[in-house]
Design a protein around this motif. Structure first.
Motif, mmCIF file in Angstrom:
data_model
loop_
_atom_site.group_PDB
_atom_site.id
_atom_site.type_symbol
_atom_site.label_atom_id
_atom_site.label_comp_id
_atom_site.label_asym_id
_atom_site.label_seq_id
_atom_site.Cartn_x
_atom_site.Cartn_y
_atom_site.Cartn_z
ATOM 1 N N GLY A 63 -2.902 -10.781 -2.794
ATOM 2 C CA GLY A 63 -4.297 -10.549 -3.104
ATOM 3 C C GLY A 63 -4.535 -10.484 -4.670
ATOM 4 O O GLY A 63 -3.418 -10.710 -5.461
ATOM 5 N N CYS B 295 1.186 -9.009 -0.840
ATOM 6 C CA CYS B 295 0.076 -9.880 -0.239
ATOM 7 C C CYS B 295 -0.575 -10.829 -0.595
ATOM 8 O O CYS B 295 -1.421 -11.352 0.087
ATOM 9 C CB CYS B 295 -0.793 -8.700 0.447
ATOM 10 S SG CYS B 295 -2.269 -8.164 -0.779
ATOM 11 N N CYS C 150 -0.704 -10.659 -6.329
ATOM 12 C CA CYS C 150 0.042 -9.374 -5.602
ATOM 13 C C CYS C 150 1.315 -10.192 -4.864
ATOM 14 O O CYS C 150 1.218 -10.900 -4.108
ATOM 15 C CB CYS C 150 -0.769 -8.695 -4.533
ATOM 16 S SG CYS C 150 0.334 -7.516 -3.903
ATOM 17 N N GLU D 38 -1.538 -2.232 -3.796
ATOM 18 C CA GLU D 38 -0.147 -2.095 -4.831
ATOM 19 C C GLU D 38 -0.518 -2.052 -6.005
ATOM 20 O O GLU D 38 -1.500 -2.615 -6.540
ATOM 21 C CB GLU D 38 0.737 -3.331 -4.324
ATOM 22 C CG GLU D 38 1.980 -3.226 -4.941
ATOM 23 C CD GLU D 38 2.940 -2.155 -4.612
ATOM 24 O OE1 GLU D 38 2.904 -2.199 -3.057
ATOM 25 O OE2 GLU D 38 3.617 -1.432 -5.132
ATOM 26 N N CYS E 7 -3.838 -4.211 -7.025
ATOM 27 C CA CYS E 7 -4.194 -5.007 -5.991
ATOM 28 C C CYS E 7 -5.303 -4.849 -5.054
ATOM 29 O O CYS E 7 -5.489 -3.772 -4.650
ATOM 30 C CB CYS E 7 -3.106 -5.503 -4.980
ATOM 31 S SG CYS E 7 -3.481 -6.732 -3.750
ATOM 32 N N CYS F 156 -4.208 -4.935 -0.943
ATOM 33 C CA CYS F 156 -3.511 -3.923 -0.422
ATOM 34 C C CYS F 156 -3.342 -2.719 -1.176
ATOM 35 O O CYS F 156 -2.721 -1.508 -0.579
ATOM 36 C CB CYS F 156 -2.079 -4.665 0.080
ATOM 37 S SG CYS F 156 -0.905 -4.516 -1.508
HETATM 38 ZN ZN LIG Z 1 -1.368 -6.767 -2.336
#
Ligand SMILES: [Zn+2]
Length: 193
Positions: A126, A124, A121, A160, A155, A158
């Motif tokens: 992730g 973040c 991601c 996303e 993600c 988070c």
């Molecule tokens: Zn993320």
């Protein structure tokens, strides 16, 4: 010891939280709705938290990833300093597999990933998993538009979402052809009751 020169420091984060000098992101409202984490748990986690990672973005500056506990529940809180006196709470989640081996250590990433898709991601750091997203919601001039069953990279940390060039072309074509059909019931929560 993690260098936090350019990132919000733990004492500052605790002070700001105690004084309620913070704002949360929209991501966290989603966490409230899915009952993943509450604002009380986030505040509790910050109160006893410590910084475990610093994430640096070329444009957005540095964020601090904090680990704290609400009772027995480990919570990660991503914090930033808006440079104007506010603490920004960007994400909060319970660290778990497939991303986290335990609350402090990430699962080691093996190899280069899938090749064709993003695997990390942008926001973040992730891990991204390929899924079919049930609903993408957009509000436009008072109307709510929902786009369903889009293949996307999600993600795991988070929430996303990332859509491939191929899928984006198809979505754009369907919108241009005005292929909307059907309606759904919408549940409304009024902040001013
Ligand atoms: Zn993320």
């Amino acid at each position: 010891m993690i260098s936090t020169d350019d990132a919000p420091g733990i004492e500052w984060i605790k002070e700001k939280t105690k004084a309620a000098d913070y704002h949360i992101s929209e991501h966290i409202i989603r966490d409230f709705l899915t009952k993943k984490v509450t604002i009380r748990e986030i505040e509790d986690a910050i109160a006893n938290g410590r910084i475990i990672e610093i994430h640096r973005h070329p444009e957005k500056g540095a964020c601090a990833l904090l680990l704290g506990y609400a009772g027995e529940k480990p919570i990660h809180v991503m914090c930033a300093d808006d440079q104007d006196g506010w603490l920004l709470i960007l994400f909060a989640y319970v660290p778990a597999r497939p991303m986290w081996k335990d609350p402090v250590n990430r699962v080691k990433e093996g190899g280069k990933g899938m090749g064709e898709n993003l695997n990390k991601c942008f926001f973040c750091g992730g891990k991204i998993k390929q899924v079919k997203v049930g609903n993408f919601d957009y509000r436009l001039e008072g109307n709510l538009y929902v786009v369903k069953n889009i293949p996307a990279g999600l993600c795991m940390q988070c929430g996303e979402k990332y859509i491939t060039a191929k899928a984006s072309k198809k979505i754009n074509r369907l919108i241009e052809e005005d292929r909307f059909g059907g309606t759904e019931e919408v549940f409304v929560l009024k902040y001013e009751q």
